[in-house]
Design a protein around this motif. Structure first.
Motif, PDB file in Angstrom:
ATOM      1  N   ILE A 248      33.118  48.279  36.832  1.00  0.00           N
ATOM      2  CA  ILE A 248      32.949  47.961  38.111  1.00  0.00           C
ATOM      3  C   ILE A 248      34.021  47.654  38.835  1.00  0.00           C
ATOM      4  CG2 ILE A 248      31.629  46.327  39.385  1.00  0.00           C
ATOM      5  CD1 ILE A 248      29.908  45.763  37.062  1.00  0.00           C
ATOM      6  N   TYR A 249      34.293  48.380  40.006  1.00  0.00           N
ATOM      7  CA  TYR A 249      35.470  48.322  40.937  1.00  0.00           C
ATOM      8  C   TYR A 249      35.342  47.041  41.590  1.00  0.00           C
ATOM      9  CZ  TYR A 249      39.048  49.382  44.313  1.00  0.00           C
ATOM     10  OH  TYR A 249      39.902  49.624  45.254  1.00  0.00           O
ATOM     11  N   LEU A 250      36.372  46.196  41.556  1.00  0.00           N
ATOM     12  CA  LEU A 250      36.222  45.087  42.473  1.00  0.00           C
ATOM     13  C   LEU A 250      37.168  45.203  43.639  1.00  0.00           C
ATOM     14  CD1 LEU A 250      35.990  42.127  39.742  1.00  0.00           C
ATOM     15  CD2 LEU A 250      34.370  43.176  41.133  1.00  0.00           C
TER      16      LEU A 250
ATOM     17  N   SER B  32      42.145  44.850  40.776  1.00  0.00           N
ATOM     18  CA  SER B  32      40.960  44.103  39.565  1.00  0.00           C
ATOM     19  C   SER B  32      39.814  45.130  39.450  1.00  0.00           C
ATOM     20  CB  SER B  32      40.530  42.636  40.057  1.00  0.00           C
ATOM     21  OG  SER B  32      39.655  42.477  39.189  1.00  0.00           O
ATOM     22  N   HIS B  33      39.511  45.220  38.037  1.00  0.00           N
ATOM     23  CA  HIS B  33      38.391  45.820  37.801  1.00  0.00           C
ATOM     24  C   HIS B  33      37.625  45.117  36.696  1.00  0.00           C
ATOM     25  CE1 HIS B  33      40.830  49.285  38.687  1.00  0.00           C
ATOM     26  NE2 HIS B  33      39.691  49.964  39.232  1.00  0.00           N
ATOM     27  N   GLU B  34      36.168  45.129  36.787  1.00  0.00           N
ATOM     28  CA  GLU B  34      35.396  44.575  35.868  1.00  0.00           C
ATOM     29  C   GLU B  34      34.763  45.329  34.869  1.00  0.00           C
ATOM     30  OE1 GLU B  34      31.218  41.833  36.139  1.00  0.00           O
ATOM     31  OE2 GLU B  34      32.438  41.754  37.679  1.00  0.00           O
ATOM     32  N   PHE B  35      34.753  45.090  33.769  1.00  0.00           N
ATOM     33  CA  PHE B  35      34.344  45.882  32.416  1.00  0.00           C
ATOM     34  C   PHE B  35      33.158  45.157  32.110  1.00  0.00           C
ATOM     35  CE2 PHE B  35      38.672  47.129  32.571  1.00  0.00           C
ATOM     36  CZ  PHE B  35      38.527  48.461  32.307  1.00  0.00           C
ATOM     37  N   MET B  36      31.828  45.889  31.730  1.00  0.00           N
ATOM     38  CA  MET B  36      30.775  45.339  31.223  1.00  0.00           C
ATOM     39  C   MET B  36      30.236  46.109  30.147  1.00  0.00           C
ATOM     40  SD  MET B  36      27.128  44.167  33.134  1.00  0.00           S
ATOM     41  CE  MET B  36      26.948  45.879  33.952  1.00  0.00           C
TER      42      MET B  36
ATOM     43  N   SER C  72      23.726  41.990  28.356  1.00  0.00           N
ATOM     44  CA  SER C  72      24.985  42.503  28.812  1.00  0.00           C
ATOM     45  C   SER C  72      25.958  41.424  28.770  1.00  0.00           C
ATOM     46  CB  SER C  72      24.921  43.072  30.292  1.00  0.00           C
ATOM     47  OG  SER C  72      24.452  42.094  31.151  1.00  0.00           O
ATOM     48  N   SER C  73      27.181  41.749  28.807  1.00  0.00           N
ATOM     49  CA  SER C  73      28.312  40.838  28.792  1.00  0.00           C
ATOM     50  C   SER C  73      29.376  41.284  29.466  1.00  0.00           C
ATOM     51  CB  SER C  73      28.922  40.567  27.276  1.00  0.00           C
ATOM     52  OG  SER C  73      29.959  39.515  27.421  1.00  0.00           O
ATOM     53  N   ASN C  74      30.215  40.563  30.582  1.00  0.00           N
ATOM     54  CA  ASN C  74      30.918  40.911  31.254  1.00  0.00           C
ATOM     55  C   ASN C  74      32.408  40.425  30.948  1.00  0.00           C
ATOM     56  OD1 ASN C  74      29.112  41.809  33.078  1.00  0.00           O
ATOM     57  ND2 ASN C  74      29.121  40.014  34.263  1.00  0.00           N
TER      58      ASN C  74
END
Length: 208
Positions: A188-190, A194-198, A205-207
């Motif tokens: 997930i592009y923030l 920064s990027h968020e992986f899930m 799900s887990s972030n």
């Protein structure tokens, strides 16, 4: 021996047994015994009254689903027949995992419906006991219901990674009542820095 309802004399004990065995269930009968001595003098016993109770029948027993998620509602229904009526009928439903899950009466009519959302995770063998007003108990067939244990997933890795470097991110999925079928990674592009992986496993799900 004479049946006062139908007025049918029985000349021997064997005849009386055969006659009683042929009587219709759900009906009350009265009997008395007559003795005659060698002089033809008759004497009658007091009246003996009894009722032949038909065994109740559980005609249907079913569940709304054989596979549930935790806290999901399950509807359990049953149809039954009792010639003496439904007053005083006792109903008990048992689970092989949770024990007695319903204990009550049904004084209205069938079908009977019970809804629960509190079953433990795992495979349940469920049956119903029906007890009529005379204390006769019959048991339904067994139905099988599985309450699925949802998989859990964890993810771990560095929160800051230098540009151009290699980052190791580890995700683990666990399913207590089965095996993990597949994993899906999401990025997930923030913002620019920064990027968020899930990672998603089934419905969990887990972030990072």
């Amino acid at each position: 021996i004479r049946d006062r309802v139908n007025g049918v004399p029985q000349n021997s004990t064997e005849d009386a047994i055969s006659f009683i065995d042929s009587l219709t269930g759900g009906v009350s009968y009265s009997l008395y015994y007559k003795a005659v001595d060698i002089y033809g003098t008759e004497s009658l016993s007091d009246e003996y009254t009894f009722r032949i109770n038909r065994i109740p029948i559980i005609s249907t027993f079913k569940v709304s689903s054989e596979l549930l998620n935790p806290s999901q509602s399950l509807s359990i229904s049953s149809g039954f027949q009792d010639s003496e009526g439904f007053d005083g009928i006792k109903i008990q439903i048992y689970s092989s995992l949770d024990g007695l899950i319903f204990n009550g009466t049904n004084t209205d009519c069938e079908p009977f419906v019970f809804v629960t959302s509190n079953l433990s995770t795992g495979l349940h063998e469920i049956h119903l006991n029906l007890t009529d007003s005379d204390g006769i108990t019959v048991q339904s067939a067994t139905v099988f219901v599985t309450v699925n244990s949802l998989p859990t997933v964890t993810i771990d890795g560095p929160s800051i990674v230098e540009s151009g470097s290699i980052a190791t991110i580890k995700a683990v999925g666990i399913d207590l009542d089965g095996t993990i079928d597949n994993y899906v990674w999401y990025v997930i592009y923030l913002q620019v820095t920064s990027h968020e992986f899930m990672v998603t496993v089934g419905e969990r799900s887990s972030n990072l």
